[in-house]
Design a protein around this motif. Sequence first.
Motif, short mmCIF file in Angstrom:
data_model
loop_
_atom_site.label_atom_id
_atom_site.label_comp_id
_atom_site.label_asym_id
_atom_site.label_seq_id
_atom_site.Cartn_x
_atom_site.Cartn_y
_atom_site.Cartn_z
N ALA A 152 0.50 -1.64 0.48
CA ALA A 152 -0.38 0.14 0.44
C ALA A 152 0.92 1.38 0.36
N PRO A 153 0.31 2.24 -0.75
CA PRO A 153 1.28 3.48 -0.76
C PRO A 153 1.02 3.98 0.48
N SER A 154 0.67 3.82 1.28
CA SER A 154 0.77 4.15 3.36
C SER A 154 1.69 3.96 3.22
N ASN A 155 2.58 2.85 2.95
CA ASN A 155 4.32 2.14 3.70
C ASN A 155 4.69 3.50 3.34
N ILE A 156 5.20 4.25 1.93
CA ILE A 156 5.76 5.22 1.64
C ILE A 156 5.68 6.21 2.03
N VAL A 157 4.42 6.63 2.43
CA VAL A 157 4.28 8.18 3.47
C VAL A 157 4.40 7.46 5.40
N GLY A 158 4.62 6.83 4.95
CA GLY A 158 5.22 5.98 6.89
C GLY A 158 6.25 6.07 6.90
N LEU A 159 7.52 5.78 5.35
CA LEU A 159 8.59 6.64 5.53
C LEU A 159 9.22 7.33 5.80
N LEU A 160 8.19 8.47 5.01
CA LEU A 160 8.34 9.63 4.95
C LEU A 160 7.99 10.71 6.44
N LEU A 352 8.01 4.92 -8.44
CA LEU A 352 7.75 4.22 -7.13
C LEU A 352 6.37 3.59 -6.40
N TRP A 353 5.71 5.40 -6.24
CA TRP A 353 4.15 5.59 -5.92
C TRP A 353 3.61 5.41 -7.41
N ARG A 354 3.95 5.66 -8.35
CA ARG A 354 2.98 4.99 -9.11
C ARG A 354 2.96 3.05 -9.16
N GLU A 355 4.26 2.11 -9.04
CA GLU A 355 3.44 1.02 -8.79
C GLU A 355 3.13 0.64 -7.75
N ALA A 356 3.00 1.30 -6.42
CA ALA A 356 2.29 1.11 -5.38
C ALA A 356 1.15 1.09 -6.15
N ARG A 357 0.34 2.19 -6.38
CA ARG A 357 -0.98 2.38 -7.02
C ARG A 357 -1.96 1.60 -7.64
N ALA A 358 -0.78 1.16 -8.74
CA ALA A 358 -1.27 0.48 -9.31
C ALA A 358 -1.59 -0.84 -9.27
N HIS A 359 -1.14 -1.22 -8.25
CA HIS A 359 -1.02 -3.04 -7.27
C HIS A 359 -1.62 -2.22 -6.94
N LYS A 360 -2.81 -1.45 -5.80
CA LYS A 360 -3.11 -0.89 -5.08
C LYS A 360 -4.34 -1.45 -5.79
N LYS A 361 -4.62 -0.69 -7.08
CA LYS A 361 -6.42 -0.63 -7.22
C LYS A 361 -5.78 -1.93 -8.23
N ALA A 362 -4.97 -2.67 -8.45
CA ALA A 362 -5.52 -4.12 -9.22
C ALA A 362 -5.59 -4.93 -8.27
N GLY A 363 -5.72 -4.98 -6.74
CA GLY A 363 -5.57 -5.42 -6.33
C GLY A 363 -4.52 -6.75 -5.35
N THR A 364 -3.36 -6.58 -5.72
CA THR A 364 -2.45 -7.34 -5.89
C THR A 364 -1.55 -7.30 -4.82
N PRO A 367 0.53 -8.94 1.40
CA PRO A 367 -0.23 -8.96 2.62
C PRO A 367 1.48 -8.81 3.66
N ARG A 368 1.70 -7.54 4.03
CA ARG A 368 2.51 -6.55 4.83
C ARG A 368 1.78 -5.45 5.54
N THR A 369 2.96 -5.59 7.25
CA THR A 369 2.32 -4.52 8.07
C THR A 369 2.86 -3.01 8.09
N PRO A 370 2.41 -2.15 8.29
CA PRO A 370 2.57 -0.91 7.99
C PRO A 370 4.16 -0.52 8.31
N LEU A 371 4.83 0.40 7.35
CA LEU A 371 5.95 0.55 8.35
C LEU A 371 5.64 1.63 9.15
N LYS A 372 6.98 0.85 10.11
CA LYS A 372 7.03 1.76 11.39
C LYS A 372 8.34 1.92 11.98
N GLU A 373 9.52 1.91 10.72
CA GLU A 373 10.77 2.42 11.43
C GLU A 373 12.28 2.58 10.03
#
Length: 376
Positions: A152-160, A352-364, A367-373
């Motif tokens: 999920a793109p939220s993991n990229i946001v989490g890293l920032l 990277l953002w485009r590929e994450a959004r594309a996988h989210k849109k495609a439902g692929t 299954p990993r937990t959100p980034l926290k560190e």
Amino acid sequence: MTAGERTRGTPIPWEARQVAAMERFSVKEAHDLLRGLFGPRMARYWTDFTLSVLLAGTAFWAVGPLGGPSPLGVAAFAVSVLAAYRCFAFIHEIAHFRAKKSFGPFRMWWNAVFGIPMMVPVFMYECHGEHHNRKLYGTPQDAEYLPLARMAPSNIVGLLITPLFLPFFGPYRFAVLTPLSWCVPRVREYLYSNVSALKIDFEYRGRQPTAGEKWLWRGQEALCLAWIAAAAALLAVGAVPLSRLVQWYALFVTIAFVNSLRLLAAHRYLGDEDEMSVVEQMMDTVNHPRARLLGELWAPVGLRLHALHHLMPGLPYHSFPEAHARLVAGLPEDSAYRLTESAGLASSLRRLWREARAHKKAGTLLPRTPLKEAAV
């Protein structure tokens, strides 16, 4: 296993031209082109790092006399950030050459004047070897990797966002957990398994120190604790103004944020959590050969040519420009190595953002937990 095959999980979505280029690529041929470039020049390391430390310290101090928020104060702060960030990047070289006796004194010098004061002692990067292991790269045993392009793109946001909280990690790790761990074995086990590695994968579990490492690690922990205690005492008696603590917080956050951008741009993060060959690792990593001077600011000490580094991890940073030039000149134009190039930091982040959004849109999504560190 060929470049286009996987043993389990969702196959990496390599394009047909990438698969063909990977199957033609010869690591030996590339290695032969780089003969004579693998010896680290220690004088270069000592000079580069020591000058960077002096510049970082001088610029950090100058912020006060120059007036803090003034244009000159801001400029001095920016210089302190970039110089300190360059100092930090040398931990990567230390991790790769720690077995060389010539690196022993340099490792101690780096730890004494930078690692301990910044609460990132060298033992916290012992996990880096796993990031280059053919069986561990890109798997849950790799502390520095998450398949972000397939999450999920939220993991990229989490890293920032994480850099805002990282300055609190050192005091908590070394001033709270460290002394507690000396008395409570269960805390000591947790300490080394969960909070003793520079990582971006929150689920990663580190190892316990070996018998030979135990006192080296504890000694570095004790020095970090002593440094924190000394800094707290100086703040308490007013010898160091609180404004310097705020400045240090801003410095740490800015360095961590720039490093997070660099981390996001360093790989394509297309892994399926299965092992990868050296060529697959190279293709999953990114070179930024353009704008060399600017690249040295956001990806210093060779980190801008990260695909080259994963192809030849034994290459010292000062040899990277010559090595890249030799490979570009000596390999075919359609070589897999040339396919690792990016137009720049912004281009890599957008991809990277485009590929994450594309996988989210495609439902692929994987299954990993959100980034926290976040890490180096």
